[in-house]
Scaffold this motif. Structure first.
Motif, PDB file in Angstrom:
ATOM      1  N   VAL A 131       0.566  -1.207   0.056  1.00 39.55           N
ATOM      2  CA  VAL A 131      -0.002   0.250  -0.206  1.00 39.55           C
ATOM      3  C   VAL A 131       0.912   1.238  -0.056  1.00 39.55           C
ATOM      4  CG1 VAL A 131      -1.693  -1.059   0.802  1.00 39.55           C
ATOM      5  CG2 VAL A 131      -0.074   0.283   2.775  1.00 39.55           C
ATOM      6  N   TYR A 156      -6.668  -0.005  -6.412  1.00 43.50           N
ATOM      7  CA  TYR A 156      -5.889  -0.652  -6.934  1.00 43.50           C
ATOM      8  C   TYR A 156      -5.552  -1.122  -8.086  1.00 43.50           C
ATOM      9  CZ  TYR A 156      -7.949  -5.359  -7.654  1.00 43.50           C
ATOM     10  OH  TYR A 156      -8.856  -6.812  -8.353  1.00 43.50           O
ATOM     11  N   SER A 201      -4.187   3.176  -4.079  1.00 44.30           N
ATOM     12  CA  SER A 201      -3.806   3.143  -3.097  1.00 44.30           C
ATOM     13  C   SER A 201      -2.989   1.908  -2.890  1.00 44.30           C
ATOM     14  CB  SER A 201      -5.014   2.899  -2.376  1.00 44.30           C
ATOM     15  OG  SER A 201      -5.663   4.227  -1.806  1.00 44.30           O
ATOM     16  N   LEU A 202      -2.607   0.529  -3.696  1.00 46.30           N
ATOM     17  CA  LEU A 202      -2.077  -0.792  -3.297  1.00 46.30           C
ATOM     18  C   LEU A 202      -2.576  -1.132  -4.704  1.00 46.30           C
ATOM     19  CD1 LEU A 202      -5.318  -3.210  -2.619  1.00 46.30           C
ATOM     20  CD2 LEU A 202      -6.234  -1.276  -2.470  1.00 46.30           C
TER      21      LEU A 202
END
Length: 325
Positions: A131, A156, A201-202
């Motif tokens: 992350v 993501y 974010s990830l």
């Protein structure tokens, strides 16, 4: 007498085929072998194939050539091998997409199971659940709690629809009952760049590109996605153990297959040679540099693995609604 005559007929009828197969194995290989890699040159699958090919050249006394047939999410290379002569001179360094693609494409020109005879798995490599540091989580459980509090607000990236990196997130969505949003990119590099920049974010990248950025403090690693901890990062738990999600397992695998109908004696010879290769210390070290763990199994075990993997990804793709065509 009828039974005896029938038995004699069956034996004598089968004998020429058995002798031919034995003879072919005794003389194999009598010319260069081609390993088709349906992945881009320079990537992990290509590097693994070239490492194995070099060693195979030395052990069998014939040149082993790597042939990159890239395109259509590995379908071009897979089809080329599926339609090749089943004589042991054209092999496939396959990857996880072999068992994912049947759920993504409605009309494949080959059958992922019936068109090939497995030789052995060669390597597996887990993904790393990372992350951006701005995300206020330090564990998978904390991440899941945040995702439940912010449904459809965490994004993501992946290398594209239907990629292993995409489906790793979809499996987490399904098993953890959350909704993180997939953002497909044209390749891992672009997605990873946006992750470093905080635009997403990830991500679930491979260890070789993820861990250096984790060590530099530019990303935070929460877990690995395999069924056990990775030698490349033994301090990281698996997603299954960190989140209490038994059965969560996503690994990129690579394995060698031959066209269906390849004589069993030839398959057994290839299996024996390749297993010795992946166990050699220099290959173990070379694989480790790629974040890959050398593995091997019997043709029968590999066949069972492929069927199980096909079932797993069929469910994930169906639950996610992912399609490519």
């Amino acid at each position: 007498m009828t039974i005896i005559r029938t038995a004699i007929y069956l034996f004598t009828g089968a004998a020429p085929a058995l002798l031919a197969s034995h003879s072919q194995a005794q003389n194999y290989p009598a010319k260069p072998i081609r390993i088709v890699v349906p992945l881009a040159a320079g990537g992990p699958g290509d590097v693994l194939a070239r490492a194995v090919g070099q060693k195979l050249t030395e052990s069998v006394g014939q040149q082993v050539v790597v042939d990159n047939r890239v395109g259509a999410n590995t379908n071009i290379g897979n089809e080329a091998v599926a339609k090749s002569a089943p004589d042991g001179y054209t092999l496939l360094m396959s990857a996880s997409t072999l068992t994912i693609n049947p759920s993504l494409y409605s009309n494949l020109p080959y059958d992922a199971i019936k068109s090939f005879v497995p030789v052995t798995l060669v390597a597996t490599t887990p993904l790393v659940f990372v992350v951006h540091p701005s995300l206020p989580v330090k564990s998978v459980r904390e991440f899941i709690a945040l995702a439940k509090a912010k449904p459809a607000q965490l994004h993501y990236g992946s290398a594209g629809n239907g990629s292993v990196l995409h489906l790793a997130g979809e499996m987490l969505n399904s098993m953890a009952h959350i909704k993180i949003v997939h953002v497909p990119y044209k390749g891992v590099t672009n997605a990873f760049s946006d992750l470093l920049g905080g635009q997403i974010s990830l991500m679930f990248p491979g260890a070789p590109i993820a861990l250096p950025q984790v060590q530099a403090g530019k990303l935070r690693a929460l877990a690995v996605t395999g069924d056990k901890r990775s030698p490349a990062a033994p301090e990281l738990p698996t997603v299954a153990e960190a989140a209490g999600l038994p059965g969560y397992e996503v690994s990129v695998w690579y394995g060698v297959l031959a066209p269906a109908g390849t004589p069993s004696a030839v398959v057994n010879r290839l299996h024996s040679e390749i297993v010795k290769i992946v166990q050699s210390p220099d290959i173990v070290a070379r694989f480790a540099a790629l974040g890959a763990e050398p593995v091997h199994n019997t043709p029968e075990q590999f066949a069972a693995f492929l069927k199980s993997d096909l079932v797993k990804w069929t469910k994930v793709v169906r639950d996610s609604g992912a399609r490519v065509d």
